[in-house]
Design a protein around this motif. Sequence first.
Motif, short mmCIF file in Angstrom:
data_model
loop_
_atom_site.label_atom_id
_atom_site.label_comp_id
_atom_site.label_asym_id
_atom_site.label_seq_id
_atom_site.Cartn_x
_atom_site.Cartn_y
_atom_site.Cartn_z
N ASP A 3 49.49 38.95 30.18
CA ASP A 3 50.83 38.52 30.53
C ASP A 3 51.68 39.62 31.17
O ASP A 3 52.65 39.32 31.84
CB ASP A 3 51.57 37.98 29.29
N VAL A 4 51.31 40.87 30.98
CA VAL A 4 52.11 41.96 31.54
C VAL A 4 51.68 42.32 32.96
O VAL A 4 52.32 43.14 33.61
CB VAL A 4 52.06 43.23 30.65
N HIS A 5 50.63 41.70 33.45
CA HIS A 5 50.13 42.01 34.79
C HIS A 5 50.55 40.96 35.80
O HIS A 5 50.59 39.77 35.50
CB HIS A 5 48.60 42.12 34.77
N ASP A 6 50.84 41.41 36.99
CA ASP A 6 51.20 40.52 38.09
C ASP A 6 49.91 40.04 38.75
O ASP A 6 49.17 40.84 39.33
CB ASP A 6 52.08 41.26 39.09
N LEU A 46 45.81 37.81 43.37
CA LEU A 46 44.49 37.20 43.21
C LEU A 46 44.45 35.92 44.03
O LEU A 46 45.20 34.99 43.79
CB LEU A 46 44.23 36.89 41.74
N GLU A 47 43.58 35.89 45.05
CA GLU A 47 43.50 34.73 45.94
C GLU A 47 42.06 34.29 46.11
O GLU A 47 41.15 35.12 46.16
CB GLU A 47 44.08 35.08 47.31
N ASN A 48 41.88 32.99 46.24
CA ASN A 48 40.58 32.43 46.53
C ASN A 48 40.55 32.11 48.03
O ASN A 48 41.13 31.13 48.48
CB ASN A 48 40.34 31.16 45.71
N ARG A 84 39.65 37.43 45.95
CA ARG A 84 39.94 38.80 46.36
C ARG A 84 41.29 39.22 45.78
O ARG A 84 42.11 38.40 45.43
CB ARG A 84 39.97 38.92 47.87
N VAL A 85 41.45 40.53 45.68
CA VAL A 85 42.69 41.09 45.17
C VAL A 85 43.26 42.10 46.15
O VAL A 85 44.46 42.17 46.37
CB VAL A 85 42.48 41.77 43.80
N THR A 86 42.41 42.87 46.80
CA THR A 86 42.84 43.96 47.66
C THR A 86 42.52 43.69 49.11
O THR A 86 41.82 42.72 49.45
CB THR A 86 42.11 45.26 47.26
N LEU A 87 43.00 44.56 49.98
CA LEU A 87 42.67 44.47 51.40
C LEU A 87 41.17 44.63 51.60
O LEU A 87 40.56 43.92 52.39
CB LEU A 87 43.43 45.53 52.20
N MET A 88 40.56 45.53 50.85
CA MET A 88 39.11 45.71 50.95
C MET A 88 38.39 44.44 50.54
O MET A 88 37.40 44.04 51.16
CB MET A 88 38.67 46.88 50.06
#
Length: 117
Positions: free
Chosen positions: A5-8, A12-14, A58-62
């Motif tokens: 709950d403390v993390h944004d 996180l995208e599919n 994915r989460v990052t640009l990489m």
Amino acid sequence: MARIDVHDLEFLENESEKIVLAEIERQLDTLPDYICTCRECILDVLALALNSIKPLYRVTLMGKIYTGIAMDEQNYAHSVHNVVFKAIEKVHKTPYHLPQKEKGPVGHFKQKKMTKG
């Protein structure tokens, strides 16, 4: 409070969701006008298709670069095309609402008459 709950989690995208949505649009543009495009049917097609293919989170640009490479693979594109076609076909045959002959306030059908089969 749970640790999660403390993390944004907004990053996180599919990526497969975007690909499937684009493929649904592409295929609906080529299909007959009596295919239902109401909210319920589009969401059912999307859910069926997404449950049938490999997710590309994915989460990052990489991660976006990696998923971009994975999406460019011919097999992935072909599988997306196939699962979307099958999902549209299944929802068309068994929609969760009664067929309507004319476009109503909800907009269940594109503006053409249904053909008799």
